[in-house]
Design an enzyme around this catalytic site. Structure first.
Site, mmCIF file in Angstrom:
data_model
loop_
_atom_site.group_PDB
_atom_site.id
_atom_site.type_symbol
_atom_site.label_atom_id
_atom_site.label_comp_id
_atom_site.label_asym_id
_atom_site.label_seq_id
_atom_site.Cartn_x
_atom_site.Cartn_y
_atom_site.Cartn_z
ATOM 1 N N GLU A 65 0.859 -1.188 0.000
ATOM 2 C CA GLU A 65 0.000 0.000 0.000
ATOM 3 C C GLU A 65 0.890 1.231 0.000
ATOM 4 O O GLU A 65 1.835 1.322 0.792
ATOM 5 C CB GLU A 65 -0.907 0.037 1.234
ATOM 6 C CG GLU A 65 -2.000 -1.004 1.256
ATOM 7 C CD GLU A 65 -2.862 -0.896 2.504
ATOM 8 O OE1 GLU A 65 -2.732 0.121 3.248
ATOM 9 O OE2 GLU A 65 -3.639 -1.821 2.780
ATOM 10 N N ASP A 104 -6.048 9.247 9.843
ATOM 11 C CA ASP A 104 -4.681 8.903 10.205
ATOM 12 C C ASP A 104 -4.237 9.565 11.499
ATOM 13 O O ASP A 104 -4.601 10.697 11.802
ATOM 14 C CB ASP A 104 -3.724 9.307 9.079
ATOM 15 C CG ASP A 104 -3.945 8.476 7.835
ATOM 16 O OD1 ASP A 104 -3.982 7.243 7.968
ATOM 17 O OD2 ASP A 104 -4.107 9.042 6.746
#
Length: 277
Positions: A49, A60
């Site tokens: 990824e 995040d």
């Protein structure tokens, strides 16, 4: 068969789970990012990824937010990330690549053009964390037309009523979010993972990879036994960040440290089921 489907099928035949690695593109600079990317398959990454840096990464935690800022400072753009994948594909044809990020850079690039260009350079799938299935009409036809898997996040809070809608819009693999909250802030509750994955598996034949909150080889091994793969991101980002100099620049330790961490995770994942038998 897509590269993602082929890789998970091969690993199932081998009797082991996948190590899915996440690092932010252009962190801390393009050259270092590419060198790490090129070294990941040999270090043991089964699926890669690449984070597409964005200024408002709401899913995040602090570590990946900082990585995104370093990437943006180094000049990362959606086009730049695609070019990074193009260079990676010049020497590596088999390892699946998934871009993970947010919808705004894709929208600015142009949805149809982005999906076509991503497929052309060798991207295999997209994880767009802020586009739920109910709002994906603008992108799903273009991912489908270009053979890109659209990988969905399923959280512990996803209920039985909504699960079919999410699963019905998912291809490639399912990304099971092991914690509630943002990335890298705490570890998963491993006692609850097995029943949660078993319940999910009753609804789908797609592989399931567990992410968010997996930091150590031991935790990755548990995830790889419980599901079909373990996703490790923040631990790799933190490993990279710890090697940077005072100005945030790469040092001689950056690449070997990250690839060494991947190797230790891969070793744990590859022996996990045999050890658990």
């Amino acid at each position: 068969m897509s590269r993602i489907a082929a890789r998970f099928a091969a690993l199932k035949k081998e009797g082991r789970g996948a190590l899915v690695t996440f690092l932010t593109g252009f962190d801390p600079d393009r050259a270092t990012s590419l060198e790490i990317l090129q070294g990941l398959p040999a270090a043991g990454a089964d699926v890669i990824e690449i984070g597409v840096p964005f200024t408002d990464p709401m899913a995040d935690g602090p570590s990946i937010q900082k990585a995104g800022l370093r990437g943006l400072k180094a000049g990362a753009t959606a086009r730049g990330i695609l070019d990074l994948v193009r260079e990676f594909r010049a020497t590596e044809k088999d390892t699946p690549v998934v871009l993970m990020g947010y919808y705004n850079p894709i929208l600015v690039y142009g949805v149809a053009r982005f999906c076509a260009d991503a497929a052309a350079v060798g991207v295999d799938g997209l994880i767009i964390v802020d586009v739920p299935p109910e709002e994906a009409d603008e992108i799903e036809p273009h991912t489908s037309a270009n053979g890109l898997d659209l990988i969905r996040l399923i959280a512990p809070t996803t209920d039985e009523a909504r699960l079919p809608r999410v699963l019905g819009a998912t291809t490639g693999f399912i990304y099971y979010v092991a914690i509630t909250g943002i990335t890298g802030t705490r570890s998963a509750d491993y006692a609850s993972l097995a029943p949660a994955i078993a319940a999910l598996k009753r609804h789908t034949d797609l592989p399931v990879a567990i992410g968010f909150g997996i930091r150590s080889p031991e935790q990755a091994a548990i995830a790889a036994v419980t599901a079909d793969g373990a996703v490790v991101g923040t631990a790799l980002v933190d490993t990279l960040a710890a090697t940077l100099d005072a100005e945030g620049r790469a040092t001689a330790e950056t690449v070997p440290a990250v690839l060494g961490k991947v190797s230790s995770l891969a070793q744990a994942v590859r022996t996990a089921r045999r050890a658990a038998a």
